[in-house]
Design an enzyme around this catalytic site. Sequence first.
Site, PDB file in Angstrom:
ATOM      1  N   ASP A 230     -38.428  71.544  54.287  1.00 54.59           N
ATOM      2  CA  ASP A 230     -38.714  71.437  52.934  1.00 54.59           C
ATOM      3  C   ASP A 230     -37.081  70.909  52.379  1.00 54.59           C
ATOM      4  O   ASP A 230     -36.139  71.356  53.059  1.00 54.59           O
ATOM      5  CB  ASP A 230     -39.267  72.523  52.075  1.00 54.59           C
ATOM      6  CG  ASP A 230     -39.924  72.001  50.784  1.00 54.59           C
ATOM      7  OD1 ASP A 230     -39.431  71.021  50.173  1.00 54.59           O
ATOM      8  OD2 ASP A 230     -40.640  73.027  50.270  1.00 54.59           O
TER       9      ASP A 230
HETATM   10  C1  BGC Z   1     -40.955  70.651  47.493  1.00 50.41           C
HETATM   11  C2  BGC Z   1     -41.830  69.880  48.387  1.00 50.41           C
HETATM   12  C3  BGC Z   1     -41.430  68.329  47.980  1.00 50.41           C
HETATM   13  C4  BGC Z   1     -39.960  68.242  48.300  1.00 50.41           C
HETATM   14  C5  BGC Z   1     -39.424  66.615  47.863  1.00 50.41           C
HETATM   15  C6  BGC Z   1     -39.523  70.158  47.349  1.00 50.41           C
HETATM   16  O1  BGC Z   1     -38.838  71.217  46.621  1.00 50.41           O
HETATM   17  O2  BGC Z   1     -41.309  71.917  47.947  1.00 50.41           O
HETATM   18  O3  BGC Z   1     -43.149  69.914  48.050  1.00 50.41           O
HETATM   19  O4  BGC Z   1     -42.300  67.313  48.748  1.00 50.41           O
HETATM   20  O5  BGC Z   1     -39.283  68.997  47.322  1.00 50.41           O
HETATM   21  O6  BGC Z   1     -39.458  66.531  46.491  1.00 50.41           O
END
Ligand code: BGC
Length: 757
Positions: A230
């Site tokens: 993530d």
């Molecule tokens: C989120 C993800 C997301 C990623 C990219 C993160 O903060 O938890 O779900 O895909 O950011 O934006």
Amino acid sequence: MVDVDRVLAALTLQEKAGLTSGADFWHTKAVERLELPAVMVADGPHGLRKQVAEGGSAELGESVPATCFPTAAALGSTWDPELLQRVGAALGRETRANGVSVLLGPGVNIKRTPLCGRNFEYVSEDPLVAGALGAALVAGVQSEGVGTSLKHFAANNQETDRMRVSADVDERTLREIYLPAFERIVTQAKPWTVMCSYNRINGTYASQHPWLLTQVLRDEWGFDGVVVSDWGAAHDRVAALTAGLDLQMPGVGTRPDLDVVSAVIDGQLDEQVLDGAVRRVLQLVDRAQPAVADPGTADLDAHHELAREAAVAGSVLLRNERVGGAPLLPLEADAARGAVVVGEFARTPRYQGAGSSQVHATRVDDALTALRAATGAELPFAPGFSLAGDDEHDEVLRTDAVAAARDASVVLVFLGLPAADESEGYDRPRWGLPDNQVRTLAAIAQVNPKIVVVLSNGSAVNVSPWRELAPAILETWLSGQAGGSAVAEVLLGHRSPEGRLTETIPHRLVDTPAFGSFPGEGGHVRYGEGVLVGYRWYDARDLEVAYPFGHGLTYTTFAYEEVAAQVHGEGAAATVDVSVRVTNTGTRDGAEVVQVYVGDPEASVQRPVRELRAFRKVWLAPGESQVVSLTLTARDLSYWHPDLRRWVVEGGTFVVEVGASSRDLRGSVEVEVVGEPIWPPLTAMSTVAEWLADPAGGPVLRAALAAGGVTELAAHWSAELAQVPLRVAVDFGMAAGFGPDQVNALVRDVTAAVPTA
Ligand code: BGC
């Protein structure tokens, strides 16, 4: 195309390390001298969020227009994998047409508490629903030649302290509740990537968790794609690579790559581990090339229609009481033309949640315009409350709404959660609707009882204080850019509501399973309720709920007959064929979601009263009848044995229940299943009873005792002593001539005698 072997062999150590982290926010790295291109990834999950400015920023910023489909809360409520596959394919086409190779979704974390700020992005409190619908979405997206990122792996069930908190969960609970949706999707739909979560699991960051990322995901489930962090979840790249993380996102400069290079040179990281990760990244780049070369186009008009179809299918009719002889919904033509519309959400729809999933919609339908267009009447509108909540202003708005509603044939009241209540990054501040909305509803009810409440919220809200004021309640969730026109179609009866709850709506927050342990303290959140999540909890505690899991009304009625269940095979090879005849007994077309629950009332571990193990949505015309047949597998009967650390089918009587919700069971059959032997390994600390009951240990112990002259077991081994570990019993001198050496010998004998599972 990418010749993976050739490129891998030609890469320098520095280049290899570099390929396991992003170039920027949204791209992998290119290696120009080897003609290796970069690929782009973008959010996800219910629409494409491709930022206009390349690279760089964490800001949501402006993104390209894309269809905002209903959020996962609404998509899940359709209980319709075929529809989700079509939505997935549409998402895939828009992703592909924009030159993006991986759509960052779907999210299939389990809704452990209604207060999780990101529940709108997740599918269900139940792993089967989350897994079956998530798999369909992944299959749809990937059918267009672009990838998905199944997220957030795993146990990311709250936003509070999400980047640090340790979800402390026992293995059985992980296996039975928090992992199966991921497992189903990985094994059946093969997502190109899996995104690990921010949080720790039992003390270890998901991004550095070898058990999670390698043992379970790759070795057991056979995942062969890329594990991506993530955004900002990778902290120690060497530990992460060792654990099974392939790609750190976003790129954060060269320092982590240099750490990897040094670790290989120092011998702290085996270069083969790095090579494995690089190979998987190269394979991802290779997989993406055909779509990059041929992006195609997306038909945004058709996708808007599809978004509307999905919004209709996901709207859940919670309540539809009779008013003057007939159910209030659908509205007859005259009643519709005399309707008054109240509530800011009718004019200013709340159709998605905040955070990384926020889509720049291609257009947005509002219910007020759609209702006026469909009825051909200039329906009066009163906002009824302010979204910001301003007491003085609200009083004026309330008075106006009451005046407008007084003589209406029906009052359509649009309520919901303000946008700031539901977002990525923090949990919900409250469980109920804002007071100003409830007060307006109550004031209207005093002058006109014919009220339909339409709800817009991404997760269960407290309906108990006010639901008796509204004979009809339609839950539309956050229903995407066509939600406004979808709701008009449903209210007017042009389409039937088709949704069923994928999460229980309880009466009180204190009734919820995680109450007391959510959101944790001191950096830990203990999942003390174990496997009793969602309806499993309310059923175990026999708690009244406002609306149960699986509930949803339609404009017709269904009869269930001829419920039957038949077992074939035994143990790990057992299957159960379940069938039921379902008939549309009303006067309108409608969809029924047939739900099959299984319970094992007498088990040697605590098991939920019932668990959803199969479902099927069927569409029936009035009078039409269909036999629905579903097959349960041994896994559907099993529990995760905490000592054996595998799934086991425990023999005995199972209850198979078939119904329209977890609390509207229309038929039940008991079946006998022959189980498999379940004998946890015996040790010196196994109790005397466990020794005696064990098919290998019992005879060995009896024989040893007999050799020592102890033949009358009952005299020496009373019921109370049976609960004492063998070693302690011996220390107590319960068997003359029997000491620790004899116990050790017994353990050796029995280990040799029992084939290991
Ligand atoms: C989120 C993800 C997301 C990623 C990219 C993160 O903060 O938890 O779900 O895909 O950011 O934006």
